[in-house]
Scaffold this motif. Structure first.
Motif, PDB file in Angstrom:
ATOM      1  N   VAL A   1      -8.029   1.271   3.143  1.00  0.00           N
ATOM      2  CA  VAL A   1      -7.525   0.206   4.124  1.00  0.00           C
ATOM      3  C   VAL A   1      -8.619  -0.334   4.818  1.00  0.00           C
ATOM      4  CG1 VAL A   1      -6.754   0.605   6.394  1.00  0.00           C
ATOM      5  CG2 VAL A   1      -5.053   0.953   4.876  1.00  0.00           C
TER       6      VAL A   1
ATOM      7  N   PHE B   1      -0.755  -4.411   6.090  1.00  0.00           N
ATOM      8  CA  PHE B   1      -0.123  -3.343   5.220  1.00  0.00           C
ATOM      9  C   PHE B   1       0.705  -3.188   5.078  1.00  0.00           C
ATOM     10  CE2 PHE B   1      -4.763  -2.796   5.559  1.00  0.00           C
ATOM     11  CZ  PHE B   1      -5.452  -3.040   4.359  1.00  0.00           C
TER      12      PHE B   1
ATOM     13  N   PHE C   1      -1.797   1.750   9.703  1.00  0.00           N
ATOM     14  CA  PHE C   1      -2.769   1.749   7.972  1.00  0.00           C
ATOM     15  C   PHE C   1      -3.854   1.966   8.130  1.00  0.00           C
ATOM     16  CE2 PHE C   1       1.372   0.937   6.210  1.00  0.00           C
ATOM     17  CZ  PHE C   1       1.275   1.641   5.210  1.00  0.00           C
TER      18      PHE C   1
ATOM     19  N   THR D   1      -5.499   5.360   1.859  1.00  0.00           N
ATOM     20  CA  THR D   1      -4.679   4.452   2.409  1.00  0.00           C
ATOM     21  C   THR D   1      -3.206   5.599   2.873  1.00  0.00           C
ATOM     22  OG1 THR D   1      -2.654   4.167   0.811  1.00  0.00           O
ATOM     23  CG2 THR D   1      -4.284   3.137   0.694  1.00  0.00           C
TER      24      THR D   1
ATOM     25  N   ALA E   1      -4.212   0.343  -3.040  1.00  0.00           N
ATOM     26  CA  ALA E   1      -3.936   2.082  -2.973  1.00  0.00           C
ATOM     27  C   ALA E   1      -4.588   2.535  -4.313  1.00  0.00           C
ATOM     28  CB  ALA E   1      -2.599   2.808  -3.393  1.00  0.00           C
TER      29      ALA E   1
ATOM     30  N   SER F   1       0.944  -0.900  -0.399  1.00  0.00           N
ATOM     31  CA  SER F   1       0.051  -0.114  -0.197  1.00  0.00           C
ATOM     32  C   SER F   1       1.106   1.394  -0.391  1.00  0.00           C
ATOM     33  CB  SER F   1      -0.740   0.088   1.137  1.00  0.00           C
ATOM     34  OG  SER F   1      -2.202   1.271   0.775  1.00  0.00           O
TER      35      SER F   1
END
Length: 286
Positions: A75, A92, A70, A62, A114, A54
């Motif tokens: 997310v 992540f 994260f 993100t 992402a 990510s």
């Protein structure tokens, strides 16, 4: 019967026993392999865990919060989807966007999350889930700049994050603009603030945060509905993709997607196609 004959027969028996043990071991290994496949039906790097590539600076999609965790729309949505397919542990890890898809394709990560736009070029490297987000691209500049439309970018130095939709769009459409490539948005925005570039081309929602933080403005907004965001996975993982798609549509149909969108994109137009089926065609609201 001689002692030698007795020993020879004992030796044969030992060999037979060893062979039987070996066959049993092979059978056991094969059985374990079957059980392992059953316990890891999606072919994850580690059964029961999703390793996610990510970005740490793409707010509100993100990003890492003050504690280093994260968070963001993507997310929370992906974590919900993962839980729906029976995976509780979701890890992540921040990457440069330019290398993110390659890291998924070569098996360093199970999935890339992402706000990654689905394009034909990217589909040569990885597969994608169904789309879950669509929006706008934005050229961000100082209020004192003379950038007001695409023509006014001629001769300007425009920042782009390497490997993004913005870079691809700019290469194709801003042919008289000097593109300056950066590893992430933070570096590019710093360059805008220092005056080393004239503007930065990024996602509309991410631009809102920088506008508030640095007093910059959205000089140009460009629709990007032809490349919705999707979860990136390695090619050949058909069961994994099917499970993600089913869970993703469940999250849309039961209103989870809408709830997260309202949380992370307050006041932004809501893409109609991701709403529960009984709410589609109502304009999407805000």
């Amino acid at each position: 019967m001689s002692i030698r004959t007795t020993l020879r027969r004992a030796g044969y028996a030992a060999v037979a026993a060893a062979a039987a043990i070996a066959l049993t071991a092979c059978s056991s290994t094969s059985s374990d392999g079957g059980e392992g496949a059953a316990e890891n039906p999606y072919g994850l790097i580690t059964a029961g865990e999703l390793r996610v590539a990510s970005l740490g600076d793409a707010k509100p999609y993100t990003f890492t919060d003050a504690s280093g965790e994260f968070t963001g729309f993507d997310v929370e949505l992906f974590t919900d989807v993962a839980h729906r397919i029976g995976i509780e542990k979701v890890v992540f890890t921040g990457q440069d966007f330019s290398g993110l898809l390659a890291a998924v394709a070569n098996g360093q990560f199970d999935v890339g999350v992402a706000a990654i736009g689905i394009t034909d070029e990217r589909k040569q490297t990885v597969d994608f889930s169904d789309g879950y987000l669509a929006g706008y691209l934005t050229v961000m500049a100082s209020p004192d700049s003379d950038i007001t439309d695409e023509d006014s970018l001629t001769g300007k130095r425009l920042g782009v994050v390497q490997g993004t939709l913005q870079e691809a769009f700019a290469v194709k459409n801003f042919t008289d603009t000097q593109l300056v490539r950066f590893p992430d948005n933070n570096a590019a925005i710093s360059a805008v603030n220092s005056g080393s570039i004239d503007a930065h081309f990024l996602d509309y929602e991410a631009a809102k945060e920088y506008a508030e933080q640095y007093g910059l403005e959205n000089a140009i907004d460009i629709p990007s509905f032809d490349a919705p965001a999707g979860f990136a996975i390695a090619k050949g993982k058909d069961e994994f993709k099917a499970a993600l798609d089913e869970a993703l549509h469940e999250a849309m149909e039961d209103g989870t997607w809408k709830e997260l969108y309202e949380k992370w994109f307050p006041g932004s137009p809501m893409p109609d196609q991701y709403l529960p089926s009984d709410e589609q065609g109502e304009g999407g609201g805000e």
